[in-house]
Design an enzyme around this catalytic site. Structure first.
Site, PDB file in Angstrom:
ATOM      1  N   LYS A 180       0.858  -1.194   0.000  1.00 35.32           N
ATOM      2  CA  LYS A 180       0.000   0.000   0.000  1.00 35.32           C
ATOM      3  C   LYS A 180       0.894   1.244   0.000  1.00 35.32           C
ATOM      4  O   LYS A 180       2.104   1.136   0.058  1.00 35.32           O
ATOM      5  CB  LYS A 180      -0.925  -0.029   1.213  1.00 35.32           C
ATOM      6  CG  LYS A 180      -1.426  -1.410   1.601  1.00 35.32           C
ATOM      7  CD  LYS A 180      -2.344  -2.067   0.580  1.00 35.32           C
ATOM      8  CE  LYS A 180      -2.590  -3.508   1.002  1.00 35.32           C
ATOM      9  NZ  LYS A 180      -3.615  -4.247   0.417  1.00 35.32           N
TER      10      LYS A 180
HETATM   11  C1  LIG Z   1      -4.061  -5.548   1.452  1.00 37.26           C
HETATM   12  C2  LIG Z   1      -5.501  -5.696   1.655  1.00 37.26           C
HETATM   13  C3  LIG Z   1      -6.031  -6.246   2.834  1.00 37.26           C
HETATM   14  C4  LIG Z   1      -5.163  -6.836   3.910  1.00 37.26           C
HETATM   15  O1  LIG Z   1      -4.296  -5.933   4.482  1.00 37.26           O
HETATM   16  P1  LIG Z   1      -3.207  -6.435   5.549  1.00 37.26           P
HETATM   17  O2  LIG Z   1      -2.770  -5.183   6.221  1.00 37.26           O
HETATM   18  O3  LIG Z   1      -2.107  -7.078   4.749  1.00 37.26           O
HETATM   19  O4  LIG Z   1      -3.867  -7.395   6.453  1.00 37.26           O
HETATM   20  C5  LIG Z   1      -7.401  -6.267   2.975  1.00 37.26           C
HETATM   21  N1  LIG Z   1      -8.229  -5.813   2.027  1.00 37.26           N
HETATM   22  C6  LIG Z   1      -7.754  -5.310   0.868  1.00 37.26           C
HETATM   23  C7  LIG Z   1      -8.720  -4.790  -0.149  1.00 37.26           C
HETATM   24  C8  LIG Z   1      -6.375  -5.245   0.637  1.00 37.26           C
HETATM   25  O5  LIG Z   1      -5.925  -4.769  -0.523  1.00 37.26           O
END
Ligand SMILES: *Cc1c(COP(=O)(O)O)cnc(C)c1O
Length: 383
Positions: free
Chosen positions: A186
């Site tokens: 992200k």
């Molecule tokens: C990356 C992601 C998650 C999970 O995030 P983490 O912090 O790795 O647990 C959940 N939902 C979406 C849409 C994502 O892109």
């Protein structure tokens, strides 16, 4: 053969000396678990997204899990989710013993719409987890107009959407509860980490307890107190805490967020210019009601694009370019193969024919041109 120096990665976290220094300060302070930095990061992040409260946790997955617990979702409940999402969205529903019900998405945005949700509503629908997929804001108002009269709760999976905007306000600004990710894929990263944002103070207090074993007094408050403090365990909670080391990185990253988004939007505009008028390729764009942070820059190929999506991934890999298949479809994974679902034609087309192109803060225009040249090789050569 490409060398390691000219490899183009799909994503690179934008970290530097300021983050290093912030971590060193936390280590030197002797308090590295959840403490003052976490509290500071919660306040700053909530303010940035226009929410009253922030509750930091260990990941977006645990944030989604806690959001559903705090909304009272449990066995016998159905929760509508897009299959077109990282699998954690559906898994969170399972963690609380509820049933995920997969809905299709809009082909332009990759997000749920009132139409796709209406198609799977049932008497046991208690909540919807909408996803701002890849940073593209979902049409929250339209979904709320559908959900509210039916007493269906709207949880926002904003994992990818830090700094995206919806109708002029930050995504998450008036969410019942929104869940965020700070994974390095992200924009804003703390290594691992997540956040819940919301306006309801009572629910925020409960979320704070739930992430810390259900304790009535946080470990940080107990430590800060001068007299003895006896905590109670008010309900069965979890250990979903973030550390001050992570929060210290997050505070610096948050200061960089606007610059990161501006750079990503600039790079996205260059991709758009390079791909404009290319038949058989459509790139993700802003919807008319908001702006993406372009966490994922995906392109959708026509089903008869020469070589198809997998051919494109192979050409890019050959050129030393790290791309990714498009966003996954959870209903196609073994973990969910037994879940009944309506036809999900848009989800299946998007997941089969799309790919995510590299996009990172220090990427150059020349690197983007190399990516597009590899992608378009069969059409450019008139094949
Ligand atoms: C990356 C992601 C998650 C999970 O995030 P983490 O912090 O790795 O647990 C959940 N939902 C979406 C849409 C994502 O892109």
């Amino acid at each position: 053969m490409s060398t390691t120096t000219d490899r183009i990665p799909v994503m690179v976290p934008f970290l530097g000396e300021r983050e290093e220094k912030a971590v060193a300060e936390v280590v030197a302070s002797g308090w590295i678990a959840q403490g003052p930095r976490v509290a500071q990061f919660e306040g700053a992040f909530a303010e940035r997204v226009g929410a009253g409260h922030g509750v930091a946790v260990s990941s977006c997955t645990t944030a989604l899990h806690l959001a559903l617990v705090a909304c009272g979702i449990g066995p016998d409940d159905e929760v509508i989710v897009p299959s077109f999402s990282f699998i954690a969205t559906a898994n969170a529903v399972r963690y609380v013993g509820a049933e995920p019900v997969f809905a299709d998405v809009d082909e332009q945005t990759g997000n749920l719409t009132p139409e796709t949700v209406r198609a799977v509503l049932g008497p046991r629908t208690r909540a919807i987890v909408l996803v701002h997929q890849g940073g593209v804001p979902a049409d929250v108002r339209a979904l709320r107009e559908l959900a509210e009269p039916l007493d269906i709760l709207l949880v926002e999976d904003a994992a990818c959407a830090a700094g995206s905007t919806y109708r002029g306000a930050p995504v998450g600004a008036d969410a019942l509860v929104a869940a965020w990710s700070f994974h390095p894929r992200k924009l804003l990263t703390t290594g691992e980490g997540g956040m819940l944002t919301l306006d309801d103070a009572d629910r925020a207090a409960r979320l704070r307890r739930l992430r810390e074993h259900g304790m009535s007094v946080s470990a940080a408050d107990r430590h800060a107190s001068t007299g003895p403090v006896l905590e109670q365990y008010l309900e069965v909670g979890f250990n979903f805490r973030m550390t001050d080391i992570q929060a210290a990185i997050g505070l610096i990253q948050l200061e960089k967020l606007d610059a990161m988004i501006a750079r990503r939007r600039e790079l996205a505009a260059h991709y758009h210019a390079l791909l404009e008028d290319v038949p058989g390729v459509r790139a993700v764009r802003d919807p008319e009601y908001g702006q993406s942070n372009y966490q994922s820059f995906w392109v959708l190929l026509d089903p008869d694009f020469p070589g198809g999506r997998d051919g494109a991934l192979a050409r890019l890999a050959e050129g030393g370019i790290s791309a990714r298949r498009g966003i996954m479809a959870s209903h196609l994974e073994p973990a969910y193969e037994k879940v009944e679902h309506v036809d999900l034609p848009v989800t299946e087309r998007l997941t089969r024919d799309s790919l995510i192109l590299p996009l990172f803060h220090t990427m150059t225009a020349a690197q983007q041109e190399r990516v597009v040249a590899a992608l378009l090789e069969p059409v450019a050569s008139g094949a």
